[in-house]
Design a protein around this motif. Structure first.
Motif, PDB file in Angstrom:
ATOM      1  N   ASN A  52     -34.314  59.908  55.123  1.00  0.00           N
ATOM      2  CA  ASN A  52     -34.501  60.030  56.147  1.00  0.00           C
ATOM      3  C   ASN A  52     -35.063  61.800  56.426  1.00  0.00           C
ATOM      4  N   GLN A  53     -36.158  62.071  55.398  1.00  0.00           N
ATOM      5  CA  GLN A  53     -36.384  63.413  55.376  1.00  0.00           C
ATOM      6  C   GLN A  53     -36.202  63.791  54.345  1.00  0.00           C
ATOM      7  N   LEU A  54     -35.361  64.220  54.406  1.00  0.00           N
ATOM      8  CA  LEU A  54     -33.964  65.199  54.100  1.00  0.00           C
ATOM      9  C   LEU A  54     -33.198  65.350  52.013  1.00  0.00           C
ATOM     10  N   CYS A  55     -33.523  66.930  52.331  1.00  0.00           N
ATOM     11  CA  CYS A  55     -32.721  67.181  51.169  1.00  0.00           C
ATOM     12  C   CYS A  55     -31.136  67.692  51.288  1.00  0.00           C
ATOM     13  N   MET A  56     -30.642  67.128  50.302  1.00  0.00           N
ATOM     14  CA  MET A  56     -28.817  66.994  50.265  1.00  0.00           C
ATOM     15  C   MET A  56     -28.468  68.010  48.961  1.00  0.00           C
ATOM     16  N   ASP A  70     -34.200  65.830  46.576  1.00  0.00           N
ATOM     17  CA  ASP A  70     -34.691  66.154  47.559  1.00  0.00           C
ATOM     18  C   ASP A  70     -35.753  65.387  47.685  1.00  0.00           C
ATOM     19  N   SER A  71     -35.475  64.942  49.121  1.00  0.00           N
ATOM     20  CA  SER A  71     -37.614  64.461  49.639  1.00  0.00           C
ATOM     21  C   SER A  71     -38.249  64.519  50.236  1.00  0.00           C
ATOM     22  N   LEU A  72     -37.910  66.210  50.534  1.00  0.00           N
ATOM     23  CA  LEU A  72     -38.808  67.100  51.157  1.00  0.00           C
ATOM     24  C   LEU A  72     -40.144  67.144  50.513  1.00  0.00           C
ATOM     25  N   GLY A  73     -40.183  67.837  49.120  1.00  0.00           N
ATOM     26  CA  GLY A  73     -41.157  67.738  48.992  1.00  0.00           C
ATOM     27  C   GLY A  73     -41.619  69.401  48.625  1.00  0.00           C
ATOM     28  N   VAL A  74     -40.976  70.432  49.510  1.00  0.00           N
ATOM     29  CA  VAL A  74     -40.653  71.259  49.497  1.00  0.00           C
ATOM     30  C   VAL A  74     -39.604  72.020  48.937  1.00  0.00           C
ATOM     31  N   SER A 126     -12.397  66.361  46.426  1.00  0.00           N
ATOM     32  CA  SER A 126     -13.603  67.159  47.933  1.00  0.00           C
ATOM     33  C   SER A 126     -14.931  67.691  47.639  1.00  0.00           C
ATOM     34  N   TYR A 127     -15.227  67.565  47.978  1.00  0.00           N
ATOM     35  CA  TYR A 127     -17.355  68.130  47.649  1.00  0.00           C
ATOM     36  C   TYR A 127     -17.380  68.663  48.944  1.00  0.00           C
ATOM     37  N   TYR A 128     -18.316  69.551  49.046  1.00  0.00           N
ATOM     38  CA  TYR A 128     -18.815  69.638  50.287  1.00  0.00           C
ATOM     39  C   TYR A 128     -20.249  69.422  49.939  1.00  0.00           C
ATOM     40  N   LEU A 129     -20.762  68.721  51.721  1.00  0.00           N
ATOM     41  CA  LEU A 129     -22.082  67.928  51.661  1.00  0.00           C
ATOM     42  C   LEU A 129     -23.366  69.087  52.165  1.00  0.00           C
ATOM     43  N   VAL A 130     -24.294  69.652  51.419  1.00  0.00           N
ATOM     44  CA  VAL A 130     -25.118  70.703  52.806  1.00  0.00           C
ATOM     45  C   VAL A 130     -26.360  70.078  52.370  1.00  0.00           C
ATOM     46  N   MET A 131     -27.202  70.141  53.758  1.00  0.00           N
ATOM     47  CA  MET A 131     -28.407  69.120  53.940  1.00  0.00           C
ATOM     48  C   MET A 131     -28.915  69.719  54.528  1.00  0.00           C
ATOM     49  N   ASN A 132     -30.321  69.393  55.136  1.00  0.00           N
ATOM     50  CA  ASN A 132     -31.687  70.414  55.653  1.00  0.00           C
ATOM     51  C   ASN A 132     -32.084  69.842  55.275  1.00  0.00           C
TER      52      ASN A 132
END
Ligand code: ADP
Length: 442
Positions: A52-56, A70-74, A126-132
């Motif tokens: 899905n081309q995102l960073c988690m 990280d799959s965005l590469g950036v 519990s965790y926080y998951l942040v994706m961009n």
């Protein structure tokens, strides 16, 4: 409209699609965590990140980074200094919101990013998951589709214009043709005809125009007939009057006997002219609807008797007999003078076209609470196809008959007008060479 709609709604729509796909990913990760298999979990996260081309990034409850895919590469935007990741995490924590979405501009690559944060609870804690993720790929799709829409629209517009041009040509061509024919017709060319074209509306118009044209031609023919009839009918007595007047002047002026005879002819012809003109006036009055009925109760038998007596001289001369049959005095409520005129016309015609038996029957009888008057002769009769026509103006069917020239061709149409005004039923029953019965009911 389509282009405008697409231009304004495609970007927000794709954004909502992106958010929805992120939510689905979160659901999948939550399930994976609960399976309690660290290896499988890491693999799942990397797969999801890559596909899905995102960073988690996963954070502990105290905000410490635990794991990053990280799959965005950036690089994950959330890890960069410009972004207040603690504030973001805190807001998820403080508001006890299950999720938080922010759109930020990445100054480094000058593109828009979506940041999504949520809290995942499992047996392990519990965790926080942040994706961009970048919206840019979405935007480029939007760009492609928008472009495509513009091309499709231009193409559709061109095709539509072409088709409408052909269609409008197809529609307007016959109408233009028809207008041309109508103009020619109005200009006096009666040979034109309005062509059918296979389009139902146009054909209907052509049919109506052809019908109107035929009616106008009929009227035109009637008008020509009228002029011919009237001029003939007026000219004959006028010639006679002139000839006899000249005779009196030149020859018989001093011979009282001859003069008397010639004057009689002049008076007779003048009377004929007078009748003709009166008939024409009467008919024009009838047609303009100016006829006023002066209704009274009168005895139809008496009126008929007095009308028959008007013909006495002629009957004796021609050896014709009229038999009047009636049961009792028959009273009707009508305009006496006008009905008298109808009776006069019927009897006058019967005398004109009387058969070899020289006998006319006038019958007055009661019929279904009405009084019916019939004038019966055994003369030449009228063919079935002409029986309707004779009630129209200037229709003379038996043109060759020796008496036909005496009439104006108006008698029956005047009678028809009078009977119409009385709402009376009327008609003719006739067989060729056997005779005719003209009747009306009051
Ligand atoms: P006209 O003055 O010519 O008689 P009418 O309107 O009275 O005009 O009659 C129209 C035509 O109907 C006549 O010209 C004649 O052809 C026909 N017609 C009328 N009455 C008779 C009749 N009794 N027998 C045969 N034809 C008749």
């Amino acid at each position: 409209m389509l282009v405008t709609l697409q231009l304004s709604s495609l970007a927000p729509y794709y954004r909502s699609v992106k958010v929805n796909s992120i939510k689905t990913i979160v659901e999948q990760i939550t399930l994976s965590i609960q399976e309690d298999n660290a290896n499988a979990f890491t693999e799942d996260v990397f797969d999801l990140s890559y596909n899905n081309q995102l960073c988690m990034t996963f954070y502990s409850e105290s905000g410490v980074e635990i794991f990053n895919a990280d799959s965005l590469g950036v690089g994950c935007y959330i890890n960069q200094n410009q972004y207040d990741k603690y504030g973001f995490l805190e807001s998820i924590y403080l508001d006890e919101m299950s999720e938080k979405i922010e759109y930020v501009n990445n100054p480094r690559f000058e593109n828009e990013m979506i940041i999504y944060g949520t809290k995942i609870s499992s047996n392990l804690g519990s965790y926080y998951l942040v994706m961009n993720a970048q919206i840019e790929p979405v935007d480029s799709t939007v760009f492609i589709i928008q472009n495509q829409f513009i091309y499709i629209s231009i193409f559709t517009l061109a095709v539509a214009s072409f088709v409408s041009l052909i269609m409008s040509n197809r529609l307007s061509r016959p109408i233009i043709k028809m207008t041309k024919s109508a103009k020619q017709f109005a200009g006096g060319n009666h040979e034109v005809s309005f062509e059918y074209d296979g389009l139902s509306e146009v054909d209907e118009l052509a049919y109506t125009l052809n019908f109107a044209k035929n009616e106008m031609e009929k009227t035109d023919e009637l008008r020509r007939d009228l002029i011919a009839n009237v001029s003939h009918d007026i000219k004959t007595p006028l010639t006679m009057i002139k000839a006899y007047a000249e005779m009196i002047q030149d020859i018989s002026g001093n011979n009282p006997e001859k003069r008397e005879e010639h004057l009689k002819v002049i008076i007779h012809e003048a009377n004929h002219l007078d009748r003709l003109v009166s008939d024409m006036l009467e008919l024009s009055k009838l047609q303009s609807g100016n006829m006023v009925l002066n209704k009274t109760n009168f005895n139809l038998v008496e009126v008929t008797e007095s009308i028959i007596s008007l013909f006495d001289g002629l009957l004796i001369k021609e050896g014709i007999t009229i038999e009047l049959i009636y049961p009792t005095p028959m009273y009707v409520n009508a305009d006496e003078v006008k009905i008298g005129q109808v009776v006069y016309n019927f009897i006058n015609n019967a005398i004109k076209y009387v058969g070899e038996d020289k006998k006319i029957i006038v019958k007055i009888a009661a019929k279904d609470e009405k009084t019916r008057l019939s004038v019966i002769d055994h003369g030449i009769g009228i063919a079935k196809e002409n029986q309707k026509m004779i009630w129209d103006r200037y229709q003379k069917i038996n043109k060759g008959h020796h008496r036909a020239s005496e009439g104006s061709g108006l008698g029956l149409s005047i009678s028809k007008g009078i009977l119409h005004a009385h709402n009376a039923k009327y008609g003719v029953k006739s067989t060729v060479k056997k005779g005719s019965t003209f009747w009306f009911e009051l």
